[in-house]
Design an enzyme around this catalytic site. Structure first.
Site: not given
Ligand code: HSE
Length: 315
Positions: A33, A45, A130, A185, A203
């Site tokens: 950079a 939070r 995206v 996750g 997206k």
């Molecule tokens: N929930 C999204 C997926 C996370 O499974 O592609 C990434 O944008």
């Protein structure tokens, strides 16, 4: 030269990973950079003792980051439309550049946000919104800038692709794999977004806007999910020499730009039919270059607090 000071809003799966990468690769990033990047403030939070935040200002009020005169760039990684929209508009109002990975925010409120950013002369960057780690926005904007784009088609939801892959490879049920995708996750806070195609439509809306130079029009995208697919459908497709993939497609037609997200049968020997698990792939067809393909991890794994990517794929 003084480092650029950034404030991170949200230290969840994406925010935590971003923080770790900025710390771990600080030297590399500064070399590229031309200036260091210092995380000067974090809004979260609840306290997250697993992160080493000594010397960094911590707050639970994201608007403190947006208005902090010390901060040059606000990184919004909270997700959701409401507070995220207010935060981003407030940050822009205060002359901050913004980085966000929030596809829902950009797809639904992007026109308003970009208009405000233009007015204030700041940048809103959203590469990670995206296809996760695939720099496809930069590829379309810069790499393919001399092309007239004909169509964009891709697997742009990792959760859905993981579910379809596990159903095909291991004969597991849709519900069973979805529970695992949530535990890993991959899924959105509301997994309906993943399995009903809403996340992919967000997206696709963004990709189409960049590829075709059109305003963001999420409400115009045809959206169909994968919830009606059964293991039998996946197996029949396989027996006929096809794979079922949940695709987002944007293409030029005589009537204008068409945007659609739905399950699609793809011959099993095509490259995109072999994009498996949580991986994403986006094909972009330009008039000069022809078809190009961008491939990589589409979602991050919760709890990867060290921020190191796991490569599940043999190349
Ligand atoms: N929930 C999204 C997926 C996370 O499974 O592609 C990434 O944008």
């Amino acid at each position: 030269m003084n480092p650029v000071k950034v404030g991170i809003c949200g230290l969840g799966t994406v925010g935590g990973g971003t923080f770790n990468v900025l710390q771990r690769n600080a030297e590399e990033i500064a070399r590229r950079a031309g200036r260091g990047i210092e995380v000067a403030q974090i809004a979260m939070r609840t306290p997250k003792p697993q992160f080493q935040t000594t010397g960094i200002a911590i707050t639970n009020d994201v608007f403190e980051v947006a208005t902090n005169p010390e901060i040059d760039i606000v990184i919004e990684l909270m997700g959701g439309y409401t507070v995220a929209r207010e935060l981003v508009l407030k940050a822009i109002e205060h002359g901050k550049h913004v980085v966000t990975a929030n596809k829902a925010l950009i797809a639904v409120h992007g026109n308003e946000i970009f208009a405000k950013a233009r007015e204030k002369g700041v940048i809103v960057a959203f590469e990670a919104a995206v296809a996760g780690g695939i720099p496809v926005i930069k590829a379309i904007r810069e790499g393919l800038s001399a092309n007239r784009i004909n169509w964009v088609a891709g697997i742009i939801n990792g959760t859905g692709n993981f579910i379809l892959t596990e159903m095909r490879e291991k004969g597991r049920t849709f519900e069973d794999v979805l529970v695992e995708a949530q535990a890993l996750g991959y899924a959105e806070a509301d997994p309906t977004f993943d399995v009903e195609g809403i996340d992919a439509a967000h997206k696709l809306t963004i990709l189409a806007s960049i590829a075709f130079g059109i305003p963001l029009q999420f409400d115009k995208a045809y959206t169909e999910g994968i919830t009606k697919l059964t293991t039998a459908d996946v197996n029949y497709a396989e027996a006929l020499g096809y794979r079922i993939k949940h695709l987002g497609v944007a293409r030029r037609t005589d009537a204008g730009i068409e945007l659609r997200v739905h399950p699609t049968l793809i011959p099993a020997d095509r490259l995109i039919a072999n994009v498996n698990g949580v991986f994403n792939a986006v094909m972009v067809n330009g008039d000069a270059v022809g078809s190009t393909l961008y491939y990589g991890a589409g979602a991050v794994v919760q709890g990867r607090a060290d921020g190191v990517a796991v490569d599940h794929h043999r190349v």
